[in-house]
Each structure stands twice: as C-alpha cells, then as structure tokens.
Motif scaffolding. Structure first.
Motif, PDB file in Angstrom:
ATOM      1  N   VAL A 285      45.620  40.661  -2.465  1.00 30.69           N
ATOM      2  CA  VAL A 285      44.610  40.044  -1.607  1.00 30.69           C
ATOM      3  C   VAL A 285      45.228  38.927  -0.776  1.00 30.69           C
ATOM      4  O   VAL A 285      44.981  38.810   0.431  1.00 30.69           O
ATOM      5  CB  VAL A 285      43.430  39.523  -2.451  1.00 30.69           C
ATOM      6  CG1 VAL A 285      42.530  38.610  -1.624  1.00 30.69           C
ATOM      7  CG2 VAL A 285      42.627  40.685  -3.018  1.00 30.69           C
ATOM      8  N   GLU A 286      46.065  38.110  -1.398  1.00 37.53           N
ATOM      9  CA  GLU A 286      46.709  37.003  -0.679  1.00 37.53           C
ATOM     10  C   GLU A 286      47.624  37.523   0.418  1.00 37.53           C
ATOM     11  O   GLU A 286      47.691  36.956   1.511  1.00 37.53           O
ATOM     12  CB  GLU A 286      47.504  36.128  -1.661  1.00 37.53           C
ATOM     13  CG  GLU A 286      46.656  35.321  -2.615  1.00 37.53           C
ATOM     14  CD  GLU A 286      45.714  34.383  -1.872  1.00 37.53           C
ATOM     15  OE1 GLU A 286      46.134  33.743  -0.891  1.00 37.53           O
ATOM     16  OE2 GLU A 286      44.532  34.316  -2.264  1.00 37.53           O
ATOM     17  N   ARG A 287      48.328  38.614   0.134  1.00 34.84           N
ATOM     18  CA  ARG A 287      49.223  39.183   1.138  1.00 34.84           C
ATOM     19  C   ARG A 287      48.430  39.716   2.331  1.00 34.84           C
ATOM     20  O   ARG A 287      48.818  39.526   3.486  1.00 34.84           O
ATOM     21  CB  ARG A 287      50.060  40.304   0.523  1.00 34.84           C
ATOM     22  CG  ARG A 287      51.135  40.833   1.477  1.00 34.84           C
ATOM     23  CD  ARG A 287      51.989  41.893   0.826  1.00 34.84           C
ATOM     24  NE  ARG A 287      51.223  43.111   0.608  1.00 34.84           N
ATOM     25  CZ  ARG A 287      51.719  44.197  -0.003  1.00 34.84           C
ATOM     26  NH1 ARG A 287      52.947  44.192  -0.464  1.00 34.84           N
ATOM     27  NH2 ARG A 287      50.964  45.266  -0.160  1.00 34.84           N
ATOM     28  N   SER A 288      47.299  40.373   2.047  1.00 35.81           N
ATOM     29  CA  SER A 288      46.471  40.895   3.136  1.00 35.81           C
ATOM     30  C   SER A 288      45.928  39.770   4.002  1.00 35.81           C
ATOM     31  O   SER A 288      45.895  39.873   5.231  1.00 35.81           O
ATOM     32  CB  SER A 288      45.318  41.721   2.563  1.00 35.81           C
ATOM     33  OG  SER A 288      45.798  42.870   1.908  1.00 35.81           O
ATOM     34  N   ILE A 289      45.486  38.684   3.374  1.00 33.78           N
ATOM     35  CA  ILE A 289      44.966  37.538   4.128  1.00 33.78           C
ATOM     36  C   ILE A 289      46.057  36.936   5.001  1.00 33.78           C
ATOM     37  O   ILE A 289      45.825  36.582   6.165  1.00 33.78           O
ATOM     38  CB  ILE A 289      44.389  36.483   3.153  1.00 33.78           C
ATOM     39  CG1 ILE A 289      43.086  37.002   2.530  1.00 33.78           C
ATOM     40  CG2 ILE A 289      44.138  35.152   3.865  1.00 33.78           C
ATOM     41  CD1 ILE A 289      42.516  36.109   1.454  1.00 33.78           C
ATOM     42  N   LYS A 290      47.264  36.850   4.463  1.00 32.67           N
ATOM     43  CA  LYS A 290      48.377  36.269   5.220  1.00 32.67           C
ATOM     44  C   LYS A 290      48.797  37.186   6.369  1.00 32.67           C
ATOM     45  O   LYS A 290      49.015  36.725   7.495  1.00 32.67           O
ATOM     46  CB  LYS A 290      49.558  36.021   4.280  1.00 32.67           C
ATOM     47  CG  LYS A 290      50.766  35.409   4.969  1.00 32.67           C
ATOM     48  CD  LYS A 290      51.908  35.191   3.986  1.00 32.67           C
ATOM     49  CE  LYS A 290      53.134  34.616   4.689  1.00 32.67           C
ATOM     50  NZ  LYS A 290      54.274  34.440   3.744  1.00 32.67           N
ATOM     51  N   GLU A 291      48.914  38.503   6.106  1.00 27.73           N
ATOM     52  CA  GLU A 291      49.397  39.432   7.126  1.00 27.73           C
ATOM     53  C   GLU A 291      48.456  39.527   8.320  1.00 27.73           C
ATOM     54  O   GLU A 291      48.889  39.673   9.459  1.00 27.73           O
ATOM     55  CB  GLU A 291      49.592  40.825   6.504  1.00 27.73           C
ATOM     56  CG  GLU A 291      50.827  40.934   5.630  1.00 27.73           C
ATOM     57  CD  GLU A 291      50.988  42.311   5.032  1.00 27.73           C
ATOM     58  OE1 GLU A 291      49.984  43.068   4.964  1.00 27.73           O
ATOM     59  OE2 GLU A 291      52.107  42.657   4.625  1.00 27.73           O
TER      60      GLU A 291
ATOM     61  N   LYS B  20      39.733  42.244  12.179  1.00 26.89           N
ATOM     62  CA  LYS B  20      40.898  41.964  11.343  1.00 26.89           C
ATOM     63  C   LYS B  20      40.588  42.205   9.867  1.00 26.89           C
ATOM     64  O   LYS B  20      41.410  42.752   9.134  1.00 26.89           O
ATOM     65  CB  LYS B  20      41.371  40.523  11.562  1.00 26.89           C
ATOM     66  CG  LYS B  20      42.071  40.306  12.886  1.00 26.89           C
ATOM     67  CD  LYS B  20      42.884  39.016  12.908  1.00 26.89           C
ATOM     68  CE  LYS B  20      42.015  37.806  13.062  1.00 26.89           C
ATOM     69  NZ  LYS B  20      42.821  36.568  13.199  1.00 26.89           N
ATOM     70  N   LEU B  21      39.396  41.793   9.440  1.00 29.36           N
ATOM     71  CA  LEU B  21      39.000  42.026   8.054  1.00 29.36           C
ATOM     72  C   LEU B  21      38.869  43.521   7.783  1.00 29.36           C
ATOM     73  O   LEU B  21      39.290  44.007   6.714  1.00 29.36           O
ATOM     74  CB  LEU B  21      37.679  41.303   7.758  1.00 29.36           C
ATOM     75  CG  LEU B  21      37.098  41.488   6.351  1.00 29.36           C
ATOM     76  CD1 LEU B  21      38.101  41.073   5.283  1.00 29.36           C
ATOM     77  CD2 LEU B  21      35.798  40.683   6.202  1.00 29.36           C
ATOM     78  N   GLY B  22      38.305  44.270   8.725  1.00 29.91           N
ATOM     79  CA  GLY B  22      38.197  45.710   8.555  1.00 29.91           C
ATOM     80  C   GLY B  22      39.552  46.383   8.423  1.00 29.91           C
ATOM     81  O   GLY B  22      39.747  47.271   7.588  1.00 29.91           O
ATOM     82  N   VAL B  23      40.532  45.946   9.246  1.00 31.43           N
ATOM     83  CA  VAL B  23      41.887  46.491   9.160  1.00 31.43           C
ATOM     84  C   VAL B  23      42.527  46.095   7.832  1.00 31.43           C
ATOM     85  O   VAL B  23      43.203  46.916   7.189  1.00 31.43           O
ATOM     86  CB  VAL B  23      42.737  45.999  10.344  1.00 31.43           C
ATOM     87  CG1 VAL B  23      44.193  46.417  10.176  1.00 31.43           C
ATOM     88  CG2 VAL B  23      42.198  46.538  11.659  1.00 31.43           C
ATOM     89  N   ALA B  24      42.315  44.856   7.395  1.00 29.65           N
ATOM     90  CA  ALA B  24      42.872  44.395   6.113  1.00 29.65           C
ATOM     91  C   ALA B  24      42.355  45.242   4.958  1.00 29.65           C
ATOM     92  O   ALA B  24      43.118  45.610   4.047  1.00 29.65           O
ATOM     93  CB  ALA B  24      42.526  42.926   5.896  1.00 29.65           C
TER      94      ALA B  24
END
Length: 516
Positions: A218-224, A245-249
């Motif tokens: 989850v942290e990696r997705s938020i950062k990327e 961006k959230l949808g892509v994450a």
C-alpha cells in the motif's frame, strides 16, 4: 366482518405489509442470485431482427491480416504450469510455444433488442499480447474500444469469437481469469466514504495479498502515484485527477499479470501523468511481468507506453496495427518542414525598396494596385508572389489593409516586408519543388512557414542537410523537420481530416517553372 383495531401498530393492521416485505426480500434475493449466475444473459440476445451480416468484402491492412492469422494459428492450450506461474507460483517470463497471455480471436459484438434493429459495435477483431507488451487501443468515440474492454472483463458476451486470458475462456471461466486482472475502468469505481489508504487496503485484501506484505504494498502504491498528501482524504473529496490516480493505483496493486487501463490519464496533470507512465512502463516492459492494454485519446501517451498499437474506426473495424514507428513509417504522408525567415534590418528594407523603384521613406504609403502593376512590368518580383496579394492568399493582410484605406493604399514598410519574406520563402519552395513532387503550404503567418513534402526515397537527415547547407541563401533564421505525427495519422483513419489540409500546393511544371 372483523373489527379493525384503532391502534395502527396492532398486528392485524401490519401483517399484510409484513408479509409483502418478506416476500419481496426473498423474491429480490432469488433475482440477484439469477443475475449473478448470468441466467438472464440469454434475454439480451433475444431479437426478432436478424443480426448484421459479416462483411466478407472488407479490405484489411496487411498487418491486421497477419495478426489475425497469427492469433488464429496459435495453440489454444495453456499449460497448467503457465497458469500457476501467472497466479504467483513463479516469476513471470516469456518464451516457449505457449499462446499469448491475452488472446482475442475474431471478436464480434452486435447489441440487440427485442424489436429494435441490432447495432454492430465491433467487427471481428483479433489481437494477442504476452508479458512485457503494452497494447494501445486507439479510436474515436463509438469505435468499439469500451466494448472490447467489456468483453475482456466479461461485461459483454461476444456475438462471435473468443476471448481468453491465460488460457481461461472469459465467458466460461471468468472466476479464474479475473484473479489475474487489474482493471481501471473509464469511470471511477470508488467508495466516497473511504480514504485513499482504506481503498488500497481493501483492494489488497480482495486480491489476496498476504497480511505481512499489505502495508509495504500500500505504501509503495501511494508513493508511486504521488498520493502521499491525500492518503487520509475521503475519496469523494478528491479532485478528478487524483481520483484517476487512485483508480490506477488500485489496478496496479499487487503487480497483476493482466492490466487493463481505460483512459487512465484523463484529468491528470502533466506531472502525475508522467508518474503513471513510469509505473506502467516499469511493470510491463522493464520487469516484463505484465501485459497491458490501454485506451487513450492522448497520442503522446500511446507513443510513450505502447509496444504496439491498433487504430479502430467507426463500425468497430481495426484499420492498422504495429509499433508506433512502424505505423508512422507506413502511414505517414511525408515530412513537415517549419522555417522562419531571418529578420531584415530597416536599412536593408530601405535598399530593397529603392531596388524596386520606390522611395526610401518606408513610412509613406503607396497605392497597392499601382505598386503591384509597376513590379509586374519591371519583372523584378516573381509573379506568384504578387498573385498572392488577394483575400485568402498569403498576402491577405495587405489586401485587407488596402480595402480598409479610403484610397486603397498600404504602408510601404508593410509592402517591402511582405516582398522580402515572400521572395525568400518562394526561393525555398522552388528548391524543394525541384526535389520533391510537390510542396504544400500548411500554415503561413508573417515570416513563418509550415510545409509538407512527400517522403519518397528521401530520409529526414537528407532534408536537414539540404536546409543547413542553403539556409544563408534562403535567408532561413530557424527551421525544424519532423515526421508526420501519430495524431495526424489517427485523424486520417478516423475520417475526420486527411491530416492538415494544405492552403496551397506548388509543383514544377514541364517547362521547369514553379506553378501553384
């Protein structure tokens, strides 16, 4: 007749409503169960009208035909070991003789109604891709892109053809196929009362990510996707770009082997778009762990991400297929040349004016018709330059200025500036017309020209060398040469425009003279 109690809460008064509520509950439960089991799908295929016949005479591009043959001749069996590998038993890798991980073979879709005429959305398209490939599906609105995506996610049943993911038939084995898919739909599928972090945690659990790895993922997705500043905000309060961006994450969470992105960058700012491109490119091409299909209206995005692309037109027909460079080389209509004529100093314009028999005082005025006739008689100016001093011509500004003046006069400075620029420009046009079959003027404003010349057998390097060697002779201050853009090719296929339409086209005639 029994006496009706006066108390509205008496059981005698409520039992009928209570029985109806209970019956509705069980009836609704049964209907939902039948819908989830897809038992009503046949109703959508009922129609009293015949389906549109297949277009057997349709002319397809060679690359499209080659892809159809390649997909049709593939072995359709996908080994159990390969399927386990996709589910995470081993690292993703390509090779061997297994079929493509995403395989669309002869997909045709016609939407039907009970008594309405069927509407053909997609006409027998085929494509396949494996790990490390990113396929950009391009087309105008209504070309069938979203219908193709619906077939990949089992939201629409094919009228004909098959769609398989890792060997699983999407129509028959979607329960297994969907475990492999990360999907970002065209419209945001978010819960407005959950925060960004809660969304990612929720989807990590749905995707079966082990509890020990969820926090780091989850942290990696938020950062990327650059969502650090929004991690605790409710999804309903996010801007449109941050929702995308959230949808892509959520789609990329867990590095799924199949990634479907439907217009993923819509509403994103340029920085966020670049972030997203980097993430998708890393997953699909550098790590070669995923196969990606995306739809987009951004040609820049298609060029940045795709390893191959297909352009669909209205009627759901695939018009071309191949890598970005292949499509440009095959369908490009030539080279585009932009030049800017070097600025002339005031003293040079004064000398230029004297050379043509006019006064050195450039602030004075001359009658436009008389000045043009005088220069035609002296034969010091190319007649093509003078012919353009009309409404709609390259010298339209002078024609308008004369029209607005009560004596049909123009400022001598404006006339000399026009002659200086046009004579330099026409020297350049004449040189190009002697090399290429024709020269088209796409744009012209003041000292700026934009030309298009056919590609023929000349390279882009040849054009650069030609202009560099003769830029002093043609008074060229700045210049650029480029291939036909992907957007122009897209517009050509979409029948919206045959690329940019030329204002004027010039050729060298049989006598060696430049003609319009």
């Amino acid at each position: 007749m029994p006496e009706i109690p006066s108390d509205i809460w008496a059981w005698f008064n409520l039992k009928g409503d209570a029985a109806a509520l209970i019956a509705h509950f069980f009836f609704g439960l049964v209907v939902i169960f039948l819908i989830e089991c897809d038992l009503f799908a046949c109703c959508g295929r009922l129609t009293c009208r015949s389906l549109p016949p297949e277009n057997e005479d349709m002319e397809l591009d060679d690359d499209v035909v080659a892809e159809i043959d390649r997909v049709a001749n593939q072995d359709t069996e996908y080994g159990a070991g390969d399927q386990e590998q996709l589910l995470g038993a081993e690292e993703g890798k390509t090779g061997g003789t297994r079929p493509d991980v995403i395989r669309v073979d002869g997909f045709r879709k016609a939407y039907t109604g009970l008594c309405s005429s069927p509407v053909l959305a997609v006409e027998k398209i085929s494509f396949g891709l494996d790990y490390g490939e990113c396929f950009a599906l391009l087309g105008v609105n209504g070309a069938g892109k979203s219908t193709t995506f619906k077939a990949l996610t089992n939201d629409a049943a094919p009228t004909a053809g098959t769609v398989t993911i890792a060997g699983y038939n999407v129509q028959e084995e979607f329960g297994e196929a969907r475990k492999l898919i990360g999907y970002c739909p065209q419209y945001d599928a978010l819960f407005h009362d959950l925060t960004v972090s809660e969304h990612l945690w929720f989807y990590a659990k749905l995707k079966g990510v082990p509890a020990s790895r969820r926090s780091a993922m989850v942290e990696r997705s938020i950062k990327e996707l650059n969502l650090k500043d929004h991690r605790n905000k409710l999804a309903g309060t996010l801007s449109g770009g941050n929702k995308r961006k959230l949808g892509v994450a959520m789609a990329l969470l867990g590095n799924p082997p199949i990634i479907l992105l439907d217009e993923p960058s819509a509403g994103m700012d340029p920085e966020a778009r670049r972030f997203m491109w980097t993430v998708v490119e890393k997953i699909s091409q550098r790590d070669k762990k995923s196969a990606v299909i995306l739809t987009t209206h951004s040609m820049e995005e298609a060029e940045a991400l795709s390893t191959k692309m297909g352009i669909m037109v209205r009627g759901g027909i695939m018009r071309c297929m191949g890598s970005t460079q292949h499509v440009k080389n095959k369908y490009g209509v030539g080279y585009e040349v932009e030049i800017k004529v070097a600025k002339s100093v005031y003293e040079n314009l004064q000398a230029f004016s004297e050379m043509h028999g006019f006064d050195r005082n450039l602030q004075g005025k001359v009658k436009l018709d008389h000045a043009a006739a005088k220069m035609r008689e002296a034969r010091q100016v190319d007649p093509l330059v003078l012919d353009q001093i009309v409404h709609g011509g390259l010298g339209a500004d002078l024609a308008v200025e004369a029209h607005l003046d009560e004596n049909d006069e123009v400022k001598l400075y404006h006339l000399m500036q026009y002659l200086y620029v046009q004579q330099s420009g026409f020297k350049f046009i004449e040189a190009l017309a002697g090399i290429f079959d024709q020269v088209e003027i796409l744009e012209h404003c003041s000292d700026f020209y934009k030309f298009r010349v056919p590609k023929e057998d000349k390279s882009i390097g040849y054009l650069f060398g030609l202009i560099e060697d003769k830029k002093q002779e043609f008074n060229v201050g700045e210049y650029s040469v480029s291939q036909t853009s992907l957007e122009q090719i897209f517009q050509t296929f979409a029948n919206q425009s045959a690329a940019d339409k030329a204002q004027f086209t010039y050729k060298i005639n049989a006598l060696g003279a430049l003609v319009c």
